[in-house]
Design an enzyme around this catalytic site. Structure first.
Site, PDB file in Angstrom:
ATOM      1  N   GLU A 126     -12.922   4.503  -4.628  1.00  0.00           N
ATOM      2  CA  GLU A 126     -11.854   3.513  -4.830  1.00  0.00           C
ATOM      3  C   GLU A 126     -10.741   3.792  -3.814  1.00  0.00           C
ATOM      4  O   GLU A 126     -10.173   4.893  -3.786  1.00  0.00           O
ATOM      5  CB  GLU A 126     -11.280   3.558  -6.254  1.00  0.00           C
ATOM      6  CG  GLU A 126     -10.235   2.444  -6.443  1.00  0.00           C
ATOM      7  CD  GLU A 126      -9.518   2.412  -7.790  1.00  0.00           C
ATOM      8  OE1 GLU A 126      -8.831   1.415  -8.053  1.00  0.00           O
ATOM      9  OE2 GLU A 126      -9.648   3.370  -8.581  1.00  0.00           O
ATOM     10  N   ASN A 162      -5.151   8.423   3.898  1.00  0.00           N
ATOM     11  CA  ASN A 162      -4.716   7.072   4.240  1.00  0.00           C
ATOM     12  C   ASN A 162      -5.966   6.311   4.679  1.00  0.00           C
ATOM     13  O   ASN A 162      -6.716   6.800   5.537  1.00  0.00           O
ATOM     14  CB  ASN A 162      -3.692   7.142   5.381  1.00  0.00           C
ATOM     15  CG  ASN A 162      -3.061   5.795   5.654  1.00  0.00           C
ATOM     16  OD1 ASN A 162      -3.704   4.752   5.517  1.00  0.00           O
ATOM     17  ND2 ASN A 162      -1.808   5.809   6.042  1.00  0.00           N
ATOM     18  N   ASP A 172      -2.417  -3.813  -2.159  1.00  0.00           N
ATOM     19  CA  ASP A 172      -1.146  -4.460  -1.812  1.00  0.00           C
ATOM     20  C   ASP A 172      -1.437  -5.761  -1.059  1.00  0.00           C
ATOM     21  O   ASP A 172      -2.195  -5.750  -0.085  1.00  0.00           O
ATOM     22  CB  ASP A 172      -0.300  -3.518  -0.956  1.00  0.00           C
ATOM     23  CG  ASP A 172       0.030  -2.230  -1.716  1.00  0.00           C
ATOM     24  OD1 ASP A 172       0.233  -2.315  -2.941  1.00  0.00           O
ATOM     25  OD2 ASP A 172       0.059  -1.151  -1.097  1.00  0.00           O
ATOM     26  N   LYS A 198       3.067 -11.666   3.934  1.00  0.00           N
ATOM     27  CA  LYS A 198       3.595 -12.219   5.202  1.00  0.00           C
ATOM     28  C   LYS A 198       2.540 -12.153   6.292  1.00  0.00           C
ATOM     29  O   LYS A 198       1.832 -11.155   6.422  1.00  0.00           O
ATOM     30  CB  LYS A 198       4.834 -11.441   5.630  1.00  0.00           C
ATOM     31  CG  LYS A 198       6.003 -11.706   4.712  1.00  0.00           C
ATOM     32  CD  LYS A 198       7.288 -11.142   5.260  1.00  0.00           C
ATOM     33  CE  LYS A 198       8.417 -11.467   4.286  1.00  0.00           C
ATOM     34  NZ  LYS A 198       9.331 -10.369   4.091  1.00  0.00           N
ATOM     35  N   THR A 201      -8.343  -1.700 -14.480  1.00  0.00           N
ATOM     36  CA  THR A 201      -7.396  -0.802 -13.799  1.00  0.00           C
ATOM     37  C   THR A 201      -6.034  -0.971 -14.490  1.00  0.00           C
ATOM     38  O   THR A 201      -5.842  -1.887 -15.291  1.00  0.00           O
ATOM     39  CB  THR A 201      -7.258  -1.170 -12.308  1.00  0.00           C
ATOM     40  OG1 THR A 201      -6.401  -2.299 -12.181  1.00  0.00           O
ATOM     41  CG2 THR A 201      -8.606  -1.472 -11.675  1.00  0.00           C
ATOM     42  N   TYR A 218      -3.211  -1.966 -13.111  1.00  0.00           N
ATOM     43  CA  TYR A 218      -2.627  -3.242 -12.700  1.00  0.00           C
ATOM     44  C   TYR A 218      -3.330  -4.407 -13.388  1.00  0.00           C
ATOM     45  O   TYR A 218      -2.701  -5.388 -13.785  1.00  0.00           O
ATOM     46  CB  TYR A 218      -2.695  -3.401 -11.175  1.00  0.00           C
ATOM     47  CG  TYR A 218      -1.497  -2.820 -10.473  1.00  0.00           C
ATOM     48  CD1 TYR A 218      -1.267  -1.453 -10.475  1.00  0.00           C
ATOM     49  CD2 TYR A 218      -0.577  -3.637  -9.828  1.00  0.00           C
ATOM     50  CE1 TYR A 218      -0.166  -0.912  -9.843  1.00  0.00           C
ATOM     51  CE2 TYR A 218       0.530  -3.102  -9.188  1.00  0.00           C
ATOM     52  CZ  TYR A 218       0.734  -1.743  -9.199  1.00  0.00           C
ATOM     53  OH  TYR A 218       1.831  -1.209  -8.579  1.00  0.00           O
TER      54      TYR A 218
HETATM   55  C1  LIG Z   1      -0.971  -1.968  -6.225  1.00  0.00           C
HETATM   56  S1  LIG Z   1      -1.568  -0.351  -6.368  1.00  0.00           S
HETATM   57  C2  LIG Z   1      -3.105  -0.541  -7.280  1.00  0.00           C
HETATM   58  C3  LIG Z   1      -3.508   0.721  -7.996  1.00  0.00           C
HETATM   59  C4  LIG Z   1      -4.857   0.661  -8.757  1.00  0.00           C
HETATM   60  N1  LIG Z   1      -5.971   0.427  -7.872  1.00  0.00           N
HETATM   61  C5  LIG Z   1      -4.820  -0.369  -9.847  1.00  0.00           C
HETATM   62  O1  LIG Z   1      -5.531  -1.384  -9.710  1.00  0.00           O
HETATM   63  O2  LIG Z   1      -4.146  -0.175 -10.857  1.00  0.00           O
HETATM   64  C6  LIG Z   1      -2.139  -0.063  -4.698  1.00  0.00           C
HETATM   65  C7  LIG Z   1      -2.375   1.398  -4.394  1.00  0.00           C
HETATM   66  O3  LIG Z   1      -2.936   1.527  -3.098  1.00  0.00           O
HETATM   67  C8  LIG Z   1      -2.363   2.647  -2.455  1.00  0.00           C
HETATM   68  N2  LIG Z   1      -2.475   2.415  -1.016  1.00  0.00           N
HETATM   69  C9  LIG Z   1      -1.977   1.371  -0.325  1.00  0.00           C
HETATM   70  N3  LIG Z   1      -2.284   1.466   0.966  1.00  0.00           N
HETATM   71  C10 LIG Z   1      -3.007   2.598   1.117  1.00  0.00           C
HETATM   72  C11 LIG Z   1      -3.591   3.256   2.225  1.00  0.00           C
HETATM   73  N4  LIG Z   1      -3.501   2.741   3.449  1.00  0.00           N
HETATM   74  N5  LIG Z   1      -4.250   4.406   2.003  1.00  0.00           N
HETATM   75  C12 LIG Z   1      -4.329   4.937   0.753  1.00  0.00           C
HETATM   76  N6  LIG Z   1      -3.790   4.360  -0.336  1.00  0.00           N
HETATM   77  C13 LIG Z   1      -3.132   3.212  -0.162  1.00  0.00           C
HETATM   78  C14 LIG Z   1      -0.941   2.698  -2.964  1.00  0.00           C
HETATM   79  O4  LIG Z   1      -0.360   3.977  -2.859  1.00  0.00           O
HETATM   80  C15 LIG Z   1      -1.117   2.259  -4.415  1.00  0.00           C
HETATM   81  O5  LIG Z   1      -1.353   3.357  -5.256  1.00  0.00           O
END
Ligand SMILES: C[S@@+](CC[C@H](N)C(=O)[O-])C[C@H]1O[C@@H](n2cnc3c(N)ncnc32)[C@H](O)[C@@H]1O
Length: 231
Positions: free
Chosen positions: A44, A101, A123, A127, A197, A199
């Site tokens: 994930e 990352n 995310d 934009k 999840t 969210y």
């Molecule tokens: C909106 S949250 C969703 C969390 C979870 N998947 C859920 O559905 O409840 C998005 C997650 O992606 C992580 N994230 C965003 N960009 C990322 C990246 N480039 N590498 C690793 N994690 C990332 C953020 O830190 C955050 O925890």
């Protein structure tokens, strides 16, 4: 996702090497050795507090799961979730929580090392000038194509109509086969087949529709899909 700074979180993570991997590049090409078996690896990307990946690892003991996020605090929350679900029994098992990352995914996994990617409520970056940051942008699809194996699939869920729309276009333009597209996953009540999840629970409880798609990357998965369609 809002984060509260917590003193000593890094130290707490360092104390759990059986569950947390802070330098995942060291395991590139050796994740089967890490887990001690040759079972498929599902990942994930952006696991947040880890509810989905920790429950999936219990539901599917024959699969190895890796939850990736880039923030220590979230990885820490995920360790608590795993411990809660496993009632403190957290030796080396079929789950690893990895700080990385997604931008550097190919430094963490060798070519064809993983079988499935989950993008849950990534995310949306609505934009236009931020489109490249969306985890379904072709820039990331190149990486997924590289690290997924012959049976590779990507499963995506989101509440965001704009992210879903741009993702479907991105997958189509990349020439990927999609299946089981849903604009409202829980139309007939909570679809228990799909682990929720954090969210997802939040948005579903507010009456928002959850969108979902499965994307086929691996040659073998595509072959099987087409054969099933023809029969
Ligand atoms: C909106 S949250 C969703 C969390 C979870 N998947 C859920 O559905 O409840 C998005 C997650 O992606 C992580 N994230 C965003 N960009 C990322 C990246 N480039 N590498 C690793 N994690 C990332 C953020 O830190 C955050 O925890």
């Amino acid at each position: 996702m809002r984060l509260r700074g917590k003193k000593g979180v890094r130290e707490l993570l360092e104390q759990q090497p059986q569950l947390v991997v802070l330098e995942p590049e060291q395991h590139k090409g050796k994740w089967q050795q890490y887990f001690g078996n040759d079972r498929p690896i599902y990942v994930e990307l952006g696991m947040g507090k880890g509810q989905f990946v920790s429950q999936m690892s219990l539901n599917y003991p024959d699969v190895n799961f890796i939850g990736i996020d880039m923030y220590d605090e979230l990885i820490h929350r995920a360790t608590e979730k795993v411990q809660e679900k496993r009632e403190g029994q957290v030796g080396r098992s079929n789950i690893a929580l990895v700080r990385a990352n997604v931008e550097f995914l190919e430094k963490v996994f060798a070519d064809g090392e993983i079988e499935r990617i989950f993008l849950n409520f990534s995310d949306p970056w609505p934009k236009k000038r931020h489109a490249r940051r969306r985890l379904s942008h072709s820039h990331f699809l190149d990486k997924y194509q590289q690290v997924l194996n012959d049976k590779g699939e990507l499963h995506m869920k989101t509440d965001s109509e704009t992210l879903f729309e741009s993702s479907l276009n991105s997958f189509a333009e990349y020439g990927l086969q999609m299946r089981n597209i849903s604009l409202n996953l829980h139309r007939d009540g909570v679809n228990e087949e799909h682990v929720m999840t954090e969210y997802e629970q939040k948005f579903h409880s507010r009456g928002m529709n959850i969108h979902r798609v499965e994307v086929l990357f691996g040659a073998e998965t595509i072959r099987q899909y087409r054969a099933a369609k023809q029969s």
